[in-house]
Design an enzyme around this catalytic site. Structure first.
Site, mmCIF file in Angstrom:
data_model
loop_
_atom_site.group_PDB
_atom_site.id
_atom_site.type_symbol
_atom_site.label_atom_id
_atom_site.label_comp_id
_atom_site.label_asym_id
_atom_site.label_seq_id
_atom_site.Cartn_x
_atom_site.Cartn_y
_atom_site.Cartn_z
ATOM 1 N N SER A 1 23.390 25.900 24.939
ATOM 2 C CA SER A 1 23.572 25.887 26.387
ATOM 3 C C SER A 1 24.393 24.675 26.776
ATOM 4 O O SER A 1 24.394 23.659 26.056
ATOM 5 C CB SER A 1 22.208 25.828 27.092
ATOM 6 O OG SER A 1 22.345 25.546 28.474
ATOM 7 N N TYR B 1 13.952 21.038 29.012
ATOM 8 C CA TYR B 1 14.791 22.151 28.564
ATOM 9 C C TYR B 1 16.079 21.620 27.954
ATOM 10 O O TYR B 1 16.501 22.049 26.870
ATOM 11 C CB TYR B 1 15.092 23.072 29.741
ATOM 12 C CG TYR B 1 15.976 24.253 29.383
ATOM 13 C CD1 TYR B 1 15.447 25.386 28.783
ATOM 14 C CD2 TYR B 1 17.353 24.226 29.655
ATOM 15 C CE1 TYR B 1 16.259 26.473 28.447
ATOM 16 C CE2 TYR B 1 18.162 25.293 29.331
ATOM 17 C CZ TYR B 1 17.615 26.414 28.728
ATOM 18 O OH TYR B 1 18.431 27.489 28.395
#
Length: 248
Positions: free
Chosen positions: A141, A154
């Site tokens: 990501s 995260y």
């Protein structure tokens, strides 16, 4: 092994109900007789995901957080035949404020988004080395580039996964096995439902198409969308006092 036309014979999707993962499978455009193994926890959802794919689909039980089961799961899949592509797509997103109230949820997020990938993909890499070919697709990501205070757990988990994937790629050089690292930006879908899209937001279908194209060209990294690579470079260079003020 890939056939004469470069088509895979068997593909394993870890996180078998992942929107991005199933879009990658659809975008592959492989032969209908290709065997696709969907690995996940929810049998009902796995079955539903399989019905939407035009392949020969079977399912296996897999829990990214059950670390002591991963070598056995991978062993059983590879014992049934060579696997040409493994897509590591297991992941969850929990709001940062929830993680701060309940650190156990932070542990669950890290195990799902990082630790489980490590234990599973080390087993995959060993099997692919033995068979002498294969591609491991790792869903990272843009959050891995520089974790923000708004999603620090995260981002940290994705940063760990990104680093692991790059190291794994180096360790597999010369074995016939390669790693494709996929770095999407904000992806509109189930996981981000109700959230305001960030700049350069993308879709599961767009990530799937870009990943399939990268598999065909032999690329090692793909940003989705492509301009995200420039934004990521700017993110790395932003002074920390300015970065701290970033809300997203």
């Amino acid at each position: 092994m890939l056939d004469a036309l470069g088509q895979p014979g068997r593909v394993l999707l870890l996180g078998g109900t992942s929107e991005i993962g199933t879009e990658i499978l659809a975008a592959l455009g492989a032969r209908p007789e290709t065997e696709v193994i969907l690995a996940g926890r929810d049998q009902q959802r796995l079955t539903a995901a399989g019905k939407a794919l035009e392949y020969q689909v079977r399912t296996v039980a897999y829990d990214a957080t059950a670390l002591d089961t991963h070598e056995g799961v991978i062993g059983r899949v590879f014992d049934a035949g060579d696997v040409d592509i493994v897509i590591s797509a297991a992941g969850i997103l929990i709001p940062q404020e929830t993680l701060e109230r309940d650190p156990r949820q932070a542990g669950l997020l890290v195990d799902t988004n990082f630790t489980g990938h490590v234990t599973t993909l080390l087993a995959v890499a060993a099997r692919m080395r033995a068979q002498g070919h294969g591609v491991i697709v790792v869903l990272s990501s843009v959050a891995a580039v520089r974790p923000r205070k708004a999603n620090l757990v995260y981002g940290a988990a994705k940063a760990g996964l990104d680093a692991f994937a790059r190291g794994l790629a180096d360790s597999l050089r010369g074995t016939g096995v390669r790693v494709l690292l996929v770095r999407p930006g904000f992806v509109t879908g189930r996981m981000t439902g109700g959230m305001t899209p960030a700049p350069l937001a993308t879709t599961p279908a767009a990530v799937g198409a870009a990943t399939a194209a990268a598999l065909a060209t032999g690329a090692s990294t793909v940003w989705v969308p492509r301009p995200l690579a420039v934004l990521a470079a700017a993110m790395r260079l932003a002074p920390r006092p300015i970065w701290r003020r970033m809300s997203r």
